[in-house]
Enzyme design. Structure first.
Site, PDB file in Angstrom:
ATOM      1  N   TYR A  32       0.854  -1.194   0.000  1.00 26.39           N
ATOM      2  CA  TYR A  32       0.000   0.000   0.000  1.00 26.39           C
ATOM      3  C   TYR A  32       0.887   1.241   0.000  1.00 26.39           C
ATOM      4  O   TYR A  32       1.769   1.387   0.851  1.00 26.39           O
ATOM      5  CB  TYR A  32      -0.896  -0.045   1.227  1.00 26.39           C
ATOM      6  CG  TYR A  32      -1.979   1.024   1.329  1.00 26.39           C
ATOM      7  CD1 TYR A  32      -2.216   1.946   0.327  1.00 26.39           C
ATOM      8  CD2 TYR A  32      -2.775   1.096   2.465  1.00 26.39           C
ATOM      9  CE1 TYR A  32      -3.202   2.908   0.433  1.00 26.39           C
ATOM     10  CE2 TYR A  32      -3.785   2.049   2.596  1.00 26.39           C
ATOM     11  CZ  TYR A  32      -3.982   2.954   1.577  1.00 26.39           C
ATOM     12  OH  TYR A  32      -4.967   3.901   1.696  1.00 26.39           O
ATOM     13  N   CYS A  33       0.666   2.148  -0.953  1.00 25.62           N
ATOM     14  CA  CYS A  33       1.372   3.426  -1.019  1.00 25.62           C
ATOM     15  C   CYS A  33       2.880   3.159  -1.103  1.00 25.62           C
ATOM     16  O   CYS A  33       3.336   2.390  -1.924  1.00 25.62           O
ATOM     17  CB  CYS A  33       0.978   4.295   0.177  1.00 25.62           C
ATOM     18  SG  CYS A  33       1.609   5.985   0.115  1.00 25.62           S
ATOM     19  N   ILE A  34       3.676   3.762  -0.238  1.00 24.55           N
ATOM     20  CA  ILE A  34       5.116   3.546  -0.289  1.00 24.55           C
ATOM     21  C   ILE A  34       5.468   2.103   0.055  1.00 24.55           C
ATOM     22  O   ILE A  34       6.514   1.586  -0.351  1.00 24.55           O
ATOM     23  CB  ILE A  34       5.856   4.530   0.652  1.00 24.55           C
ATOM     24  CG1 ILE A  34       7.361   4.453   0.421  1.00 24.55           C
ATOM     25  CG2 ILE A  34       5.512   4.261   2.103  1.00 24.55           C
ATOM     26  CD1 ILE A  34       8.144   5.454   1.236  1.00 24.55           C
ATOM     27  N   GLY A  64       3.920  -0.321  -1.259  1.00 21.53           N
ATOM     28  CA  GLY A  64       3.887  -0.938  -2.577  1.00 21.53           C
ATOM     29  C   GLY A  64       5.153  -0.653  -3.369  1.00 21.53           C
ATOM     30  O   GLY A  64       5.633  -1.505  -4.126  1.00 21.53           O
TER      31      GLY A  64
END
Length: 606
Positions: A337-339, A341
């Site tokens: 998720y987000c960073i 990812g």
């Protein structure tokens, strides 16, 4: 890591589960490797002190942008004449509009608020003189947009900075912020006999006392971690200085063979994916028969200042993969998720390069791998701003949670600052708190070294997408990733714009299933089945198929109602090798004895 100033490589550590894990570099870093070395001690001290007065924004960065814009504008006579004509036209049109509406005549509006601008939505704003006030403000706002766009020769980044700064200043003077020119406030004052201001004063006093005591906003006390949020049952089966790994208890008699490992961003607490039972992604997956593991990142402090991106790759994600493989004995469906990812993409490419098949599929939630168009946060990131921010972090050892929150608030001051001041202090009302808002107030810090590397190598230089990023001295090439990918972008994402997220199609070499869902960076991901008004689009591109540009993709992909969670869960199950009895909680024989009940201890660190 892209910074290869140190030639000493970490040792390679093998383990019985066939996962290659590289040990992290020692905590002691040579001063020359850290941007905040003692050679610039006075510079760091000065900049850190100035930052307290400028909201952590570099005066040099803002000054360069303003001078670039103004210098080119002064030598653009055609642009200046165009602005003069526009100003005259808008002024005369407003005068005519004001006289007509004062006389009670029905007149078409001169301009309308931009989508999402809720400041002037009530009917009272359509009455004279309030209609003239807000129409004049919007016209003046439009004029400044003209003045800060289309100036030939100005750096696009500087033009964006000037335009954003002008918008922030204009927002201060909006007629909606003044109790004498806001009809909604005047009506509330007449109706309540001024009690709204008294209630607003009490709210202000409460907020001040909470800020001084470093307490969360009013209403968050109704949401208690482990009691009514983050309540999915499980055990902490691994802990080191950077992560706790949670294994969730099965709720079905059989589970899919491959476990799911979720890598949340460390800029946020993990439980955004395990909020209330009704909107918990973790609970949804467990109830569908998946064995779910979650990384819970430690909230770093000054002692963690030298933790870098490689530590997050190896000490964090690498150790988690090793534990999950040891406990479940199967390849992993990895989710970032987000960073988180971005980190997962780096690890997937690194493992692929060495022939390691630990990660079977990769799912990315609002995660960027190409940062060329990385959203509105780029307004605050350039070489000058990065150097300034490094000095702020140098003094503290980390980037504070409130310093990060301030940047987001400035980007959307109407929604996050002024609307709250009007509602809480002038109208005397409190916005009802929900679980997502309570989570959003539970912010975290980021270590000095890691954030410096992240800004420099990902945001500024875009090293990951352009093939310059390195781990252990070896290049990280995203095109080495051949596993199936499920990528989610959200329509109103200002942190990771969906067209930037979409670029995974250009970088990885596996099949990509892309979802575009309604909502923003957080609310679009927390999109449980039954959530009213949710829509999404989905399509799969085979690795051998031709590339489709994002605009064309959006035009072609079918619009579906409901939650994309269901489509993703089906995607996971289609790529799983059947079901069997759930694995044990932990694996004591391999050193993964359960240590504590979920949600663990790191999630409570303030």
């Amino acid at each position: 890591m892209a910074n290869t100033a140190s030639k000493k490589k970490p040792a390679i550590v093998s383990n019985n589960s066939n996962v290659t894990v590289v040990s992290p570099h020692p905590g002691a870093i040579a001063p020359a490797m850290i941007p905040g070395s003692e050679d610039y001690l006075l510079d760091h001290m000065l900049h850190a002190g100035v930052a307290k007065l400028t909201g952590n924004l570099s005066p040099a960065s803002l000054g360069l942008a303003r001078h670039d814009w103004l210098g080119h504008l002064m030598f653009s006579p055609d642009k200046i004449m165009s602005l003069q004509k526009s100003f005259y036209k808008k002024t005369t049109s407003l005068g005519w509009y004001g006289m007509q509406t004062m006389a009670g005549k029905e007149v078409e509006q001169l301009t309308i608020p931009s989508p999402g601008d809720q400041r002037f939505k009530s009917d009272d704003w359509q009455r004279w003189p309030f209609n003239v006030l807000y129409q004049g403000f919007l016209l003046y706002e439009d004029w400044w947009k003209e003045a800060t766009s289309g100036v030939r020769g100005v750096s696009p980044h500087h033009l964006d900075v000037v335009s954003s700064t002008a918008r922030q200043w204009l927002d201060v003077f909006s007629p909606s912020n003044n109790p004498l020119t806001n009809p909604d406030i005047l009506a509330a004052t007449m109706r309540e006999g001024g009690a709204n201001f008294w209630h607003g004063f009490l709210h202000w006093m409460d907020d001040v006392s909470r800020n001084l005591a470093d307490q969360p906003p009013a209403g968050t006390e109704a949401f208690r971690i482990g009691e009514n949020i983050a309540t999915t049952e499980g055990k902490v089966v691994f802990r080191n200085r950077l992560i706790e790994l949670i294994q969730y208890s099965p709720t079905t008699s059989e589970v899919y063979a491959e476990p799911v490992l979720i890598v949340p961003a460390w800029i946020m607490k993990y439980y955004i994916l395990d909020l209330s039972p009704g909107n918990s992604l973790v609970k949804y997956l467990v109830d569908k028969g998946h064995t779910v593991f979650m990384i819970s990142w430690k909230n770093p402090d000054a002692s963690d200042r030298d933790l870098g991106m490689e530590d997050y790759v190896h000490l964090g994600l690498g150790e988690a993969l090793k534990a999950v493989k040891s406990i479940a004995g199967q390849p992993v469906h990895a989710v970032g998720y987000c960073i988180g990812g971005t980190l997962l993409s780096i690890m997937a490419a690194t493992l692929a390069r060495s022939g390691d098949d630990t990660i079977k599929t990769m799912t990315l939630f609002a995660a960027q791998t190409d940062f060329e168009e990385a959203g509105e946060l780029q307004l605050f990131i350039d070489d000058s701003q990065q150097a300034f921010l490094e000095d702020v972090m140098w003094q503290q050892g980390y980037l504070d949670k409130w310093q990060m929150a301030g940047a987001f608030q400035m980007l959307h001051s109407n929604d996050l600052i002024w609307s709250r001041l009007i509602n809480d202090y002038l109208l005397g009302k409190r916005q009802n708190m929900n679980d997502l808002m309570a989570w959003n107030a539970d912010a975290t810090r980021m270590p000095y070294r890691m954030h410096s590397e992240y800004l420099n190598h990902l945001f500024l230089k875009n090293d990951l997408a352009e093939g310059r990023y390195e781990i252990n001295g070896e290049p990280v090439a995203l095109e080495d990733i051949h596993i199936p990918i499920f990528s989610v972008g959200t329509l109103r994402d200002h942190v990771a714009p969906w067209k930037s997220v979409y670029k995974i199609h250009l970088l990885a070499d596996g099949d990509v299933t892309f979802v575009l869902t309604s909502g923003g960076h957080n609310a679009g991901i927390v999109s449980e089945p039954g959530h009213k008004g949710r829509i999404y689009q989905i399509a799969t591109k085979k690795h051998s198929a031709r590339y489709i540009p994002p605009g064309q993709w959006q035009h072609q992909a079918e619009v579906l109602e409901g939650s994309w969670w269901e489509a993703w869960q089906q995607w996971l199950s289609d790529r799983s090798e059947g079901k069997h009895k759930p694995p044990a909680m932990g694996n004591g024989a391999k050193g993964y004895t359960p240590l504590a009940d979920a949600p663990g201890t790191y999630v409570f660190m303030k």
